[in-house]
Structures are given as C-alpha cells and as structure tokens.
Write a protein that holds these residues in place. Structure first.
Motif, mmCIF file in Angstrom:
data_model
loop_
_atom_site.group_PDB
_atom_site.id
_atom_site.type_symbol
_atom_site.label_atom_id
_atom_site.label_comp_id
_atom_site.label_asym_id
_atom_site.label_seq_id
_atom_site.Cartn_x
_atom_site.Cartn_y
_atom_site.Cartn_z
ATOM 1 N N GLU A 820 87.719 -12.160 1.106
ATOM 2 C CA GLU A 820 88.242 -12.064 -0.267
ATOM 3 C C GLU A 820 88.484 -13.442 -0.864
ATOM 4 O O GLU A 820 88.271 -13.666 -2.068
ATOM 5 N N ARG A 821 88.987 -14.363 -0.048
ATOM 6 C CA ARG A 821 89.283 -15.698 -0.557
ATOM 7 C C ARG A 821 89.041 -16.710 0.558
ATOM 8 O O ARG A 821 89.435 -16.482 1.708
ATOM 9 N N ARG A 823 89.087 -21.012 1.476
ATOM 10 C CA ARG A 823 89.277 -22.434 1.164
ATOM 11 C C ARG A 823 88.497 -23.236 2.213
ATOM 12 O O ARG A 823 88.743 -23.123 3.412
ATOM 13 N N LEU A 842 77.459 -18.546 0.581
ATOM 14 C CA LEU A 842 78.557 -17.625 0.270
ATOM 15 C C LEU A 842 78.077 -16.185 0.201
ATOM 16 O O LEU A 842 78.789 -15.270 0.631
ATOM 17 N N ALA A 848 83.844 -13.540 -1.577
ATOM 18 C CA ALA A 848 84.063 -13.121 -2.966
ATOM 19 C C ALA A 848 84.545 -14.285 -3.825
ATOM 20 O O ALA A 848 84.113 -14.453 -4.974
ATOM 21 N N ALA A 849 85.477 -15.079 -3.333
ATOM 22 C CA ALA A 849 86.011 -16.208 -4.094
ATOM 23 C C ALA A 849 86.249 -17.364 -3.142
ATOM 24 O O ALA A 849 86.537 -17.174 -1.958
ATOM 25 N N HIS A 850 86.172 -18.589 -3.690
ATOM 26 C CA HIS A 850 86.301 -19.741 -2.801
ATOM 27 C C HIS A 850 86.866 -20.937 -3.551
ATOM 28 O O HIS A 850 86.790 -21.022 -4.782
ATOM 29 N N ASP A 851 87.451 -21.846 -2.781
ATOM 30 C CA ASP A 851 87.879 -23.147 -3.268
ATOM 31 C C ASP A 851 87.291 -24.200 -2.324
ATOM 32 O O ASP A 851 87.249 -24.002 -1.105
#
Length: 880
Positions: A820-821, A823, A842, A848-851
C-alpha cells in the motif's frame, strides 16, 4: 497496426517430450537436407571438420558422447554463421580391436592354414571356456565385416539420437574400397619418395596378438616383479661380480655385460669376458654411458632382447643374436655348443635349457631361479649358488601394447617402417604451424616428437586390415627376395596381394620357385586413420575435391591420441604434400568416473548413454558435454545432466509465455526494453568471440547465466506486466527479440528444444524453417534498437526490485503481496538512474504508493526499504 504472430499455449503439451521431438526433428532435418555439404560452393565459404572415426568394437559410452558433442556444437555454430560445413563420419573398423571383438563374440580364431567353408554360419559364443573355432583368413575377414556392419548401425543410431549434425552422405569405413585405395596410394607415394623401408630387426612384439606394435601404441603400466641378485664369473681368473635383474629367464639370451665407464668398481673388467651361470657362456664386458651406476648393482647383463636399450647395445657393440623367445612368447629350442651358442659346458647348458624350452616367461623364470639356487650351476667357483639372495619384490614400470594384457617382448622379425627419426625438426615445425586449443596441448605434441626413438613400424601380422600392395619375387630355391619388392601400379589400386597377381606374372606362379609370393602383413590401423583428411577429400582420386577440402579447418580429438592420431596425421600431410592436415586441433579431455579415473571399457567403469538419454533427453546430455572446457578432464556428474534438463524445461515454458502474448507489432522504445536489448548485444558479442576461439563452454556459460539472471529472473518479471495487458508492443517486441536471440545462441548445444520453440512462431515469422538455418545473432542486427539513455538503468531496476522483494520476505508476506505504501532510500545517483524504469519496478512489485528518500550515505547502486505497508491478504488467503 498488425499484431505479432502469437500462439495459444493451451494447445501445446504441458511438458516437453524429448524422445518424441528428437525423432520428429531428425526426420525434418533429413527432409530439409540440413546437414548436406554443397560441393558447388567455394573453399573460402567451407568449414571442414576432420571427424574422429570411432573404433567399431563394441558399445559406445558417455566418453564418446562427450567428445563428439564438442565437434558437433562447433559444426552447428559454423553452419548458422553461413558456413558450408563439411562434417563426415567414418568408422575405424579394421585392426586389432575389431579382431579381438570378433574372436570373443563368435568364439573363433583365424588360422590361414584352415580351408574356407562355403555358406559359413556363425552364432555368438555361449561358452567362453570352449576352444575357439578355427576360421580361414577369408572367412575370418567376412566375420569381421559382418559384425562391424551391425556395430556401425548401432553407433549411427546413437549419433543421430544425440543430434550429431553429420552429413551421412559422406560416410566411410577404413576398410572400404576408397580407404584401401587412399591408404595404398599413400604407401606407394612414400615408397617412391624413399620414406618407407623393410628390414629384419628386433621390434616390440605383443605375444598374445602375435604382431609388432609401434612406439606410439605402447604404454607403461606398474607391474609387480622382483630383483634377483645373480653372480657371474670372469674368464681366466677368480673374479666375480653380481648383477641385479628382474628377468633371470633371459639368462640363456645373455650376449654381454656392461657398466658405466666411470664406475671404478668395474673398470678393471672392461675388455674381459664374463661367464654366465647355468649356461657357461663367455660374453664381452664393455663400458657404456647408458648404464646407470645407481641402479641395482651398477652392472647389468645385455640380452637379446629384454628392452630397447638391449637393442641399442646389440647394434652398437655388434653382439651375438641369441633369440630365445618365440613370437608366441614361449622359449624356442636352441642348442648350446653350436655356432652362435658357444658354451664352456654345452652338455650341462642343454640339459638346463631343456627344462625351460616351450615354457612361457613366467614358468621359465621359476625354473631358472631354482637352478640359480643350486651351487652346481654357479659360474664363480666359490661353491656358492649363483643366486646370492632371495628375490626382492618390487613394483616397476613395464611396457605393454595399449590393448594388450602381457608385457611386450622384443622379437626379431621383418617389418615395414616409415622414416621419421631423421625428420624431427620438420615435424616440430609443422606442429607449430597448427593452432592447438588449448594451446598447452602443443607441448604434448612437441614432447612426443622430441622423444621419438624409433621409426614408425607400420606392418602388423594380422588379418583384418588394409593389405600392403606388395609382392616379392621368389628365387630359384623359392626364397623371397625382400630387397626387390614389387609395388602395385597406381592405376591398379586397391589390390589384395593374396588374391591379385603382380604385373608380369601369372596366377600359376604364386608361391612357386621363380615366381612370386604375397606380402601377407596388413597396415597398422593408424597408417589408414592418419589419412582421414585425405580420405574425406578423396586425395589421389578427385584432385578438385581435394583442393576444396584439404587442409581441413578443425581436427577434434582427445589428448591421449596426440602421440598417435595427431602426430601421424601431421607426418602424413608433411610427407605427401609438405603441408599441415588442418589449421586447428580441438582437444577434449577425458571423462572420469567418481573416483577420478578415466572411463574405459577394459576397466569396467564406463557409463552407457542410452538410459541417460531416456531420462534427461539428448539436450540434457549435450548440455553436460558442452559445459566442459577444452582439454580439461571432467568427472561424470549426473547432477549436471539434471541442470541441463531443467534448462530445457525453462526454455519450453519461457517460450510458451513469451510467444503467447498478444499485441501490436511495434518497435522497442521503452527505456527498460532498450536497456535489456543493449545487455543482450553484449552477450552476443561475448558468445561470438568465445566461439571464434572454439570456446563453446564459455559461450554456453555466458548464455545460460544471461538466460536465468537477466532474462527469466529479471527482465521477464519486470516487463511481463506491460506485455500481458496487450497494449505495450515495446515489451512484447523486446521479449520476443530476447527469446529469438537466446534460442539461436543455445541452438548449437540444445538443438531439439530450440528447434521446437523456434517452430511455434519464429520459423514462419523469419522465413527460416529451421533454427539451424537461421543466422547466428550479431551485434549489428540488435543495433536496429536504439540504445538506452543509460544502460545502467537495467541493473538499477533489478537492484530496486530485489530490495522490495527482500522487504516482503522479511515482513513475512509473499512476493506477490500488494504494497500500500513504500518508502525507498538510495544514493541520489542511483535514484536518478532508476527513475526512467521505476514504473516497471513498482508495477512488478505491486506498489500502490511510494516515496523516494535520497541518502548519500548509501553505496551507489544499493536500495533500502525504509518503510513498507503491506495490503491485507486477499479473500481466500492467497496473494495475487
């Protein structure tokens, strides 16, 4: 825009059926004439293989499969490079191994005095202890021909099964008319040039096969023996000395005694005569630098003949000839007291010799040793027995014929020789003109040539072989005039002198005084086998063809026959045409058993290949063979065959996946795809360079590593998401290009699975019905794809995906679990490098989301997951 030619994987078998595919593709290759040499094409387009003709004397083992696969891999790759490959197969079916197989198989033995039998029928022997049935020479030769024909068919079936891409239209056997013609033409050419001669001389002799053998066919074997300390008397005084001998049975053949000239112990004896025990024979004592003061007692007896040094002393010192051993290895009758057999006590000597006459060497040795224990047989006059101590057991190196069971003897006989001792420098120079792979094998050739100590004995007292095209005139008493041989005219070859008649004579004059008699010897098998390049080129028969095929390009062979096959072939090419027979020698190592001993039928440690082919498929067996580097001995390891079978399975499944993707036919444009093609071009460059140096093993190693690491484990995983949605033609095109190129790189080693996968789509797509007619991949063809902005983005993508997979594993979730997330930390340069391909990473990792977190303290190229939030498992508890 048209779609690519895709397949329906559901219509293909679940597993690759290697046996079915092998039979099917062989039929197709025959139909296509895939392996035919085209005589119309010029020499510069032709690649000539001088194939080893296997000895047809029983079943093949994995050692044969091993070395013959190496040659085939090279031939297949050259064919894909556009070469007009000449790849023949011969059968080395004459000579001692075949005769021995026929004798054992049928329970027979050749006897030229036995009449021929009409409608002869032979059945396999059932009782190995039964006395052999005697066959006439013609009947024995027919039995040899019959059994070799059957053996050849069995060998041929196996060669086809393992995928040897031989042109069977160029098949020959070393006993057929063409080979007999070429071999006899070789002899005639050497005769006219003065390179061959016939002489009565002591020659190494195998007492079981009852034939002379050449130096190159001899091997040293550790053998148990014993030193016997034997006292000799000295004529005209009380002096005596003791020799240490391992062959006391040759005492009646003693013709001299020698020691080193600087050995002060024996210097007073030089010029005097010794008296032998038991037989009382006076023999000269002379100095020789060949005597070793450190061996035994430093003084030794010279016999006719115990070894090659005895022959040297006999010639140099002009010693008497006392030949006590017959050609059957038994002691012949002699009479002491007659000329040449002088004795101070002839009557006693003859009684002693009567006890050993007719015995083999072992029995004679025991009898002589017992006599030496009796003081009555001493020659010293001191009342002591001649045997001064009990025999001391030793193990020493003894010379054997490589196919024989008993030590060689030196027996005087008339033999034919090729002059080579006076040509060492020229032979060394020719050897240096050839390129050896690996190069250190050149030293084996040089060492053998430098240590050559006799001319090449080419005559054998056997039956199943190519006969000498020679007769001898008989004088008025019926004795052959060996100094006036009649050599058959060139236009009459091939001939059999035992049935054909020389010019100027009639059949009625055979074996009659004033008439003629045939030379009954046959050639040493190497005399014919050393002509394999000329046999294939039809030297002396078709000059235009010979110019197109000779010299050959490569000679594949194993290292133990450098001293025979390589050496003799170089010698023949030099003597006939002052050239080399081939440009390259490709030397394979041996196959060793688990104890690292050479596999050999005689040792009983061989592994036969048929069950391996059934279990692992021909491609799996070929993979094992091609994994071994040239010149290196390789232990047989079933695990490597399993790795090969696993590779075949992976190619089958990868082919189904890649070719099963549907989508538009578009150029390769995505950065990741272009980076992959760039890496693929580097592989092609390395593999091609390896093949240019005949290093097929390195090419296979590089290709296999790329297939697993860069293609299936990395690129396919990164690109399959885009390929599966059917809209991204770049991913589909790159995957297909990668598969296409990898199949061609694997094709020389794995001909069946690559042909199978190629046929699904690429055959129609490219117009090359067979992958083996498709061109070898080149860097130039891959340059049609624009290079990536940064080739290192591929490694960055792989490292990034690996870090995410590691985090999933450490988090206790499957690789397929959604994130989901995320980093993700990395060095700023690494983040910049991965940026163009991060979307593929990815998507593959299902993020789904990344930093992104720049971290200058991290090594450039490494990635670290700082934080990851995993999605809950889907309903049913299984990840996607």
């Amino acid at each position: 825009m048209a779609d690519v030619r895709s397949i329906d994987p559901a219509r293909l078998p679940k597993h690759f059926d290697s046996a079915e595919a092998e039979a099917r593709w062989h039929a197709a290759w025959d139909r296509l004439g895939l392996h035919r040499w085209d005589p119309a094409r010029p020499r510069e387009e032709t690649f000539v293989v001088d194939t080893p003709p296997p000895t047809v004397s029983g079943s093949l083992h994995v050692g044969h499969v091993f070395s013959y696969t190496h040659a085939d891999v090279l031939a297949r790759q050259r064919r894909m490079r556009g070469g007009n490959v000449f790849y023949p197969m011969g059968w080395d079916d004459n000579g001692l191994p075949t005769e021995r197989r026929v004798q054992n198989h049928y329970g027979v033995r050749c006897d030229p005095a036995t009449p021929s039998v009409a409608e002869l029928r032979l059945d396999p022997a059932t009782d190995p202890k039964a006395p052999p049935r005697l066959l006439s020479r013609p009947d024995f030769i027919r039995a040899c021909l019959e059994l070799t024909r059957r053996d050849e068919e069995a060998f041929k079936s196996l060669w086809r099964r393992i995928g040897l891409s031989i042109d069977w239209h160029e098949e020959y056997s070393t006993i057929d008319d063409r080979c007999r013609h070429v071999a006899q033409a070789s002899f005639r050419d050497l005769w006219e040039k003065g390179h061959v001669y016939s002489v009565e001389a002591p020659t190494m002799w195998d007492v079981d096969f009852q034939t002379a053998v050449a130096q190159a066919e001899v091997e040293d074997r550790p053998t148990r023996g014993a030193f016997h300390d034997v006292a000799f008397g000295v004529e005209g005084g009380d002096a005596s000395f003791t020799i240490a001998t391992t062959r006391p049975e040759l005492l009646p053949a003693c013709v001299g005694v020698t020691a080193h000239p600087d050995d002060a112990r024996y210097a007073p004896l030089f010029g005097r005569r010794a008296i032998t025990p038991v037989f009382g024979v006076p023999v000269p004592i002379f100095p020789s630098e060949l005597a070793d003061p450190e061996k035994g007692t430093g003084i030794l007896m010279v016999c006719t003949f115990g070894d090659a040094t005895d022959v040297t002393w006999w010639r140099e010192q002009r010693l008497a000839l006392r030949q006590v051993l017959g050609r059957n290895g038994r002691f012949v009758p002699v009479e002491f007291g007659t000329p040449g057999w002088e004795s101070t006590r002839a009557e006693a000597a003859n009684r002693a010799y009567a006890a050993i006459a007719g015995k083999a060497t072992g029995g004679a040795r025991q009898a002589i040793v017992e006599m030496l224990r009796d003081p009555a047989h001493a020659a010293t006059g001191d009342g002591q027995p001649a045997l001064r101590a009990e025999p001391r057991p030793i193990e020493h190196s003894v010379k054997y014929y490589e196919k024989g069971d008993r030590p060689l003897e030196f027996v005087s006989s008339r033999q034919w020789f090729v002059r080579l001792l006076d040509k060492k420098d020229a032979l060394l120079a020719k050897g240096d003109e050839v390129r050896w792979h690996p190069d250190f094998m050149r030293l084996r050739y040089r060492n053998w040539t430098e240590n050559l100590n006799s001319d090449w004995c080419i005559s054998r007292q056997r039956y199943f072989g190519v006969p000498f095209p020679v007769w001898y005139p008989l004088d008025e008493s019926g004795a052959p005039r060996h100094d006036h041989p009649i050599v058959a005219p060139a236009e009459s070859l091939p001939v059999d002198p035992t049935t054909d008649v020389p010019p100027g004579f009639s059949p009625e004059q055979r074996d009659r005084p004033g008439g003629f008699t045939a030379e009954t010897d046959v050639y040493d098998t190497w005399f014919t086998s050393s002509l394999t390049p000329q046999i294939s080129s039809r030297w002396s028969l078709e000059p235009d063809r010979h110019r197109k095929l000779f010299p050959a390009d490569i000679r594949p062979q194993s290292h133990e026959i450098i001293r025979t096959w390589a050496f003799y072939t170089i010698a023949k090419a030099m003597l006939h045409e002052d050239t080399i027979p081939w440009h390259h020698v490709i030397v394979s190592g041996w196959i060793l058993d688990p104890d690292r001993k050479k596999m050999s039928k005689s040792k009983g440690n061989v592994v036969t290949p048929m069950h391996l082919l059934d279990e692992h498929g021909a491609d799996g067996v070929r993979y094992w063979a091609a994994s071994a580097r040239l010149g290196m001995d390789t232990a047989f390891d079933d695990k490597v065959l399993k790795v090969g079978k696993r590779l075949v399975t992976k190619l089958f499944n990868a082919g189904k996946f890649v070719l099963g993707q549907e989508g538009p036919a578009t150029p390769v444009t995505a950065e990741l795809d272009r980076a992959f093609v760039h890496r693929l071009s580097l592989l092609v460059e390395r593999a091609s360079a390896s093949f240019d140096g005949f290093d097929y093993a390195h090419a296979l190693q590089d290709t296999e590593a790329f297939f697993w690491q860069d293609f299936t484990d990395s690129y396919l995983e990164l690109a399959k998401g885009r390929a599966r949605d059917g809209r991204d033609g770049s991913a589909i095109a790159a995957l297909r290009l990668g598969l296409n190129v990898l199949l061609r790189l694997f094709a020389p080693v794995l001909p069946y699975i690559t042909e199978e996968v190629w046929s699904w789509a690429f055959a129609a797509e490219t117009g090359h019905e067979s992958i083996h007619r498709a061109p070898w991949p080149t860097v130039e063809e891959l340059r049609a794809v624009a290079g990536p902005a940064d080739p290192a983005c591929f490694d960055a993508a792989v490292a990034c995906l690996g870090a995410i997979h590691k985090a999933k594993t450490e988090g206790g979730v499957s690789i397929g679990r959604e994130v989901e997330r995320l980093r993700l930390a990395a060095h700023p340069d690494a983040l910049a490098r991965v940026a163009p391909v991060l979307g593929d990473v990815l998507a593959t990792a299902r993020v789904a989301a990344h930093d992104l977190v720049p971290r200058a303290d991290l090594a450039d190229g490494s990635f670290e997951v700082v934080e990851a939030t995993f999605a809950p498992p889907p309903a049913g508890g299984k990840d996607g």
